[in-house]
Design a protein around this motif. Structure first.
Motif, PDB file in Angstrom:
ATOM      1  N   ILE A 178     -10.115   4.159  14.863  1.00  0.00           N
ATOM      2  CA  ILE A 178      -9.364   3.328  13.924  1.00  0.00           C
ATOM      3  C   ILE A 178      -8.230   2.700  14.719  1.00  0.00           C
ATOM      4  CG2 ILE A 178      -7.979   3.279  11.827  1.00  0.00           C
ATOM      5  CD1 ILE A 178      -9.495   5.764  10.874  1.00  0.00           C
ATOM      6  N   VAL A 179      -8.283   1.384  14.894  1.00  0.00           N
ATOM      7  CA  VAL A 179      -7.317   0.724  15.772  1.00  0.00           C
ATOM      8  C   VAL A 179      -6.118   0.162  15.015  1.00  0.00           C
ATOM      9  CG1 VAL A 179      -9.020   0.214  17.555  1.00  0.00           C
ATOM     10  CG2 VAL A 179      -8.646  -1.439  15.729  1.00  0.00           C
ATOM     11  N   LEU A 180      -6.264  -0.052  13.711  1.00  0.00           N
ATOM     12  CA  LEU A 180      -5.143  -0.532  12.897  1.00  0.00           C
ATOM     13  C   LEU A 180      -5.451  -0.208  11.446  1.00  0.00           C
ATOM     14  CD1 LEU A 180      -2.441  -2.117  13.278  1.00  0.00           C
ATOM     15  CD2 LEU A 180      -3.675  -4.154  12.515  1.00  0.00           C
ATOM     16  N   ASN A 181      -4.445   0.291  10.729  1.00  0.00           N
ATOM     17  CA  ASN A 181      -4.657   0.604   9.317  1.00  0.00           C
ATOM     18  C   ASN A 181      -3.339   0.525   8.561  1.00  0.00           C
ATOM     19  OD1 ASN A 181      -5.245   4.199   9.909  1.00  0.00           O
ATOM     20  ND2 ASN A 181      -3.539   2.938  10.491  1.00  0.00           N
ATOM     21  N   ALA A 182      -3.450   0.212   7.284  1.00  0.00           N
ATOM     22  CA  ALA A 182      -2.246   0.097   6.464  1.00  0.00           C
ATOM     23  C   ALA A 182      -2.639   0.057   4.996  1.00  0.00           C
ATOM     24  CB  ALA A 182      -1.457  -1.164   6.823  1.00  0.00           C
ATOM     25  N   VAL A 183      -1.709   0.475   4.152  1.00  0.00           N
ATOM     26  CA  VAL A 183      -1.822   0.333   2.701  1.00  0.00           C
ATOM     27  C   VAL A 183      -0.655  -0.526   2.246  1.00  0.00           C
ATOM     28  CG1 VAL A 183      -1.670   1.552   0.484  1.00  0.00           C
ATOM     29  CG2 VAL A 183      -3.066   2.498   2.334  1.00  0.00           C
ATOM     30  N   HIS A 184      -0.922  -1.454   1.347  1.00  0.00           N
ATOM     31  CA  HIS A 184       0.129  -2.330   0.826  1.00  0.00           C
ATOM     32  C   HIS A 184       1.266  -1.469   0.265  1.00  0.00           C
ATOM     33  CE1 HIS A 184       2.154  -5.447  -1.440  1.00  0.00           C
ATOM     34  NE2 HIS A 184       1.309  -6.358  -0.984  1.00  0.00           N
ATOM     35  N   PRO A 185       2.525  -1.797   0.600  1.00  0.00           N
ATOM     36  CA  PRO A 185       3.651  -0.992   0.095  1.00  0.00           C
ATOM     37  C   PRO A 185       3.652  -0.810  -1.417  1.00  0.00           C
ATOM     38  CG  PRO A 185       4.406  -2.528   1.770  1.00  0.00           C
ATOM     39  CD  PRO A 185       2.965  -2.871   1.508  1.00  0.00           C
ATOM     40  N   ARG A 186       3.120  -1.786  -2.129  1.00  0.00           N
ATOM     41  CA  ARG A 186       3.055  -1.678  -3.589  1.00  0.00           C
ATOM     42  C   ARG A 186       2.215  -0.486  -4.039  1.00  0.00           C
ATOM     43  NH1 ARG A 186      -0.062  -6.190  -7.311  1.00  0.00           N
ATOM     44  NH2 ARG A 186      -0.326  -4.899  -9.168  1.00  0.00           N
ATOM     45  N   PHE A 187       1.250  -0.076  -3.201  1.00  0.00           N
ATOM     46  CA  PHE A 187       0.323   0.987  -3.580  1.00  0.00           C
ATOM     47  C   PHE A 187       0.566   2.282  -2.806  1.00  0.00           C
ATOM     48  CE2 PHE A 187      -1.904  -2.970  -4.589  1.00  0.00           C
ATOM     49  CZ  PHE A 187      -2.270  -2.730  -5.907  1.00  0.00           C
ATOM     50  N   SER A 188       1.734   2.403  -2.204  1.00  0.00           N
ATOM     51  CA  SER A 188       2.021   3.614  -1.431  1.00  0.00           C
ATOM     52  C   SER A 188       2.180   4.822  -2.352  1.00  0.00           C
ATOM     53  CB  SER A 188       3.292   3.418  -0.600  1.00  0.00           C
ATOM     54  OG  SER A 188       4.409   3.222  -1.437  1.00  0.00           O
ATOM     55  N   ARG A 189       1.949   5.998  -1.777  1.00  0.00           N
ATOM     56  CA  ARG A 189       2.112   7.283  -2.475  1.00  0.00           C
ATOM     57  C   ARG A 189       1.172   7.432  -3.671  1.00  0.00           C
ATOM     58  NH1 ARG A 189       6.362   9.883  -0.309  1.00  0.00           N
ATOM     59  NH2 ARG A 189       7.901   8.634   0.825  1.00  0.00           N
ATOM     60  N   ARG A 190      -0.008   6.837  -3.561  1.00  0.00           N
ATOM     61  CA  ARG A 190      -1.018   7.014  -4.608  1.00  0.00           C
ATOM     62  C   ARG A 190      -2.276   7.698  -4.073  1.00  0.00           C
ATOM     63  NH1 ARG A 190      -1.214   1.545  -8.343  1.00  0.00           N
ATOM     64  NH2 ARG A 190       1.012   1.026  -8.303  1.00  0.00           N
ATOM     65  N   GLY A 191      -2.216   8.167  -2.848  1.00  0.00           N
ATOM     66  CA  GLY A 191      -3.371   8.833  -2.264  1.00  0.00           C
ATOM     67  C   GLY A 191      -4.437   7.901  -1.743  1.00  0.00           C
ATOM     68  N   LEU A 192      -4.133   6.605  -1.671  1.00  0.00           N
ATOM     69  CA  LEU A 192      -5.157   5.640  -1.260  1.00  0.00           C
ATOM     70  C   LEU A 192      -5.492   5.752   0.223  1.00  0.00           C
ATOM     71  CD1 LEU A 192      -4.045   2.484  -3.282  1.00  0.00           C
ATOM     72  CD2 LEU A 192      -5.901   4.081  -3.790  1.00  0.00           C
ATOM     73  N   TYR A 193      -4.480   6.007   1.050  1.00  0.00           N
ATOM     74  CA  TYR A 193      -4.783   6.126   2.478  1.00  0.00           C
ATOM     75  C   TYR A 193      -5.671   7.341   2.739  1.00  0.00           C
ATOM     76  CZ  TYR A 193      -4.497   6.472   7.487  1.00  0.00           C
ATOM     77  OH  TYR A 193      -4.839   6.548   8.814  1.00  0.00           O
ATOM     78  N   GLY A 194      -5.376   8.447   2.077  1.00  0.00           N
ATOM     79  CA  GLY A 194      -6.211   9.632   2.240  1.00  0.00           C
ATOM     80  C   GLY A 194      -7.642   9.382   1.813  1.00  0.00           C
ATOM     81  N   ARG A 195      -7.813   8.608   0.738  1.00  0.00           N
ATOM     82  CA  ARG A 195      -9.157   8.274   0.266  1.00  0.00           C
ATOM     83  C   ARG A 195      -9.887   7.394   1.284  1.00  0.00           C
ATOM     84  NH1 ARG A 195      -9.498   4.890  -5.120  1.00  0.00           N
ATOM     85  NH2 ARG A 195      -7.974   6.473  -5.753  1.00  0.00           N
ATOM     86  N   LEU A 196      -9.170   6.424   1.838  1.00  0.00           N
ATOM     87  CA  LEU A 196      -9.757   5.531   2.843  1.00  0.00           C
ATOM     88  C   LEU A 196     -10.188   6.316   4.077  1.00  0.00           C
ATOM     89  CD1 LEU A 196     -10.291   2.614   3.890  1.00  0.00           C
ATOM     90  CD2 LEU A 196      -7.887   2.551   4.600  1.00  0.00           C
TER      91      LEU A 196
END
Length: 250
Positions: A178-196
């Motif tokens: 994984i060379v680059l990854n991010a979650v939009h700040p609007r959706f932070s702390r919702r577990g989305l990165y862990g799901r991805l």
């Protein structure tokens, strides 16, 4: 036979910043004088050099010789053996990206990496807007159909793309990075990165890839905690230095 060069032209950086940029990572066991000689022979305005963390002998010698040196960051690499991963169903809301997602990925990259403390941000002569533009270009770089060695995954929320992970794949299925990854700040702390991350791990384990790697800056503790919870462990670390001729005193 000539020894492999450490430094190579960085065409994208050179075009973006309007100067000649070269970069390289010092292989383990390289003599300090080899590093010094190659740096001294370069005509680039900016040299971006990575060494194993703690291996600063050549850098110290260059600094003593008058080179302006910025310790720009420390990069930590995490990894996991996918052959030992406990298999679970892929989480919902995660899919491979297509070119239709380009604008959404661009927006996420712009919002996530504006003000981000990367090695580029440590150099006062690199314009911040061009640094962000570089992240946007990088984020969308694996969407091109001709880039068979890469892909991008997205996670969705509220009927929109909320995060992405840009990946490189080894053709022998030995590894994915994984060379680059991010979650939009609007959706932070919702577990989305862990799901991805979980979806990527499960997908490539099921497709017989052997390992996954990912890196970040040392100070980025939040994502490192998420990696540890997902079973990744620290593998190695590199120091990044900028040797910028433009910072030399007249």
């Amino acid at each position: 036979m000539d020894k492999p060069r450490i430094l190579a032209d960085s065409a994208l950086d050179s075009a973006r910043f309007g100067i000649k940029v070269v970069r390289g990572c010092v292989p383990a066991g390289t003599a300090e004088q080899e590093v010094i000689d190659e740096v001294e022979a370069s005509d680039a305005e900016l040299i971006i050099l990575r060494t194993a963390a703690g291996d600063s002998g050549a850098i110290v010698q260059l600094q003593r010789g008058g080179w302006p040196v910025i310790h720009a960051d420390t990069l930590v690499y995490y990894g996991i053996d996918l052959t030992t991963l406990a298999r679970r169903p892929l989480p919902p809301g995660v899919r491979l990206a297509t070119t239709v997602d380009r604008d959404a990925i661009r927006e996420i990259a712009e919002r996530s990496f504006t003000g981000y403390r990367s090695h580029y941000a440590a150099n006062p002569l690199l314009p911040a807007d061009k640094v962000v533009a570089g992240y946007v270009e990088w984020a969308n770089s694996r969407l091109a159909p001709e880039n068979s060695g890469g892909c991008t995954w997205v996670v969705t929320a509220e009927d929109r793309v909320a995060g992405f992970a840009t990946c490189d794949l080894r053709p022998d299925r030995g590894a994915i990075e994984i060379v680059l990854n991010a979650v939009h700040p609007r959706f932070s702390r919702r577990g989305l990165y862990g799901r991805l991350l979980e979806a990527i791990l499960q997908h490539y384990a099921a497709h017989s890839y052997l390992e996954l790697g990912v890196s970040t800056q040392l100070w980025n503790y939040t994502v490192q905690r998420q990696w540890a919870r997902a079973g990744l462990s620290l593998k190695r670390a590199f120091a990044t230095y900028h040797l910028d001729r433009r910072l030399r005193l007249p």
